[in-house]
Scaffold this motif. Structure first.
Motif, PDB file in Angstrom:
ATOM      1  N   PHE A   1      43.492  45.297  47.226  1.00 33.39           N
ATOM      2  CA  PHE A   1      42.142  44.817  46.956  1.00 33.39           C
ATOM      3  C   PHE A   1      41.729  45.151  45.526  1.00 33.39           C
ATOM      4  N   CYS A   2      41.932  46.389  45.105  1.00 36.67           N
ATOM      5  CA  CYS A   2      41.574  46.804  43.734  1.00 36.67           C
ATOM      6  C   CYS A   2      42.372  46.015  42.703  1.00 36.67           C
ATOM      7  N   SER A   3      43.639  45.838  42.965  1.00 32.72           N
ATOM      8  CA  SER A   3      44.490  45.075  42.039  1.00 32.72           C
ATOM      9  C   SER A   3      43.972  43.653  41.877  1.00 32.72           C
ATOM     10  N   SER A   4      43.562  43.044  42.981  1.00 32.07           N
ATOM     11  CA  SER A   4      43.057  41.672  42.893  1.00 32.07           C
ATOM     12  C   SER A   4      41.719  41.625  42.154  1.00 32.07           C
ATOM     13  N   LYS A   5      40.870  42.618  42.363  1.00 29.58           N
ATOM     14  CA  LYS A   5      39.590  42.664  41.657  1.00 29.58           C
ATOM     15  C   LYS A   5      39.792  42.865  40.157  1.00 29.58           C
ATOM     16  N   LEU A   6      40.760  43.683  39.792  1.00 30.59           N
ATOM     17  CA  LEU A   6      41.015  43.966  38.382  1.00 30.59           C
ATOM     18  C   LEU A   6      41.781  42.846  37.691  1.00 30.59           C
TER      19      LEU A   6
END
Length: 83
Positions: A63-68
């Protein structure tokens, strides 16, 4: 894990299924969403935090990777709107 780390994990776990709750990150934590997701990503990929199960770590990491990874043009546009 610090109380702030726990609060960030709880927030991300709660809001990720609704897109992240980015509009609530600055008032809640005093940091921008980008900084929030960077810190959270560091947390869930760290070997020092054992309080989070593997499935949750994997989910939050993705999730964090996709947001970043969102396109830079959207990030620039969002920062202009915030000004």
């Amino acid at each position: 894990m610090t109380p702030e780390d726990q609060a960030m994990l709880a927030f991300a776990t709660k809001w990720s299924r609704f897109g992240g709750g980015d509009e609530y990150i600055l008032p809640e934590f005093g940091i921008t969403p980008v900084v929030f997701y960077q810190r959270l990503l560091t947390m869930v990929t760290s070997t020092l935090i054992n309080d989070v199960d593997f499935a949750t770590r994997t989910y939050l990491r993705d999730f964090c990777s996709s947001k970043l990874a969102r396109p830079a043009s959207r990030a620039v546009a969002a920062s202009r709107v915030a000004m």
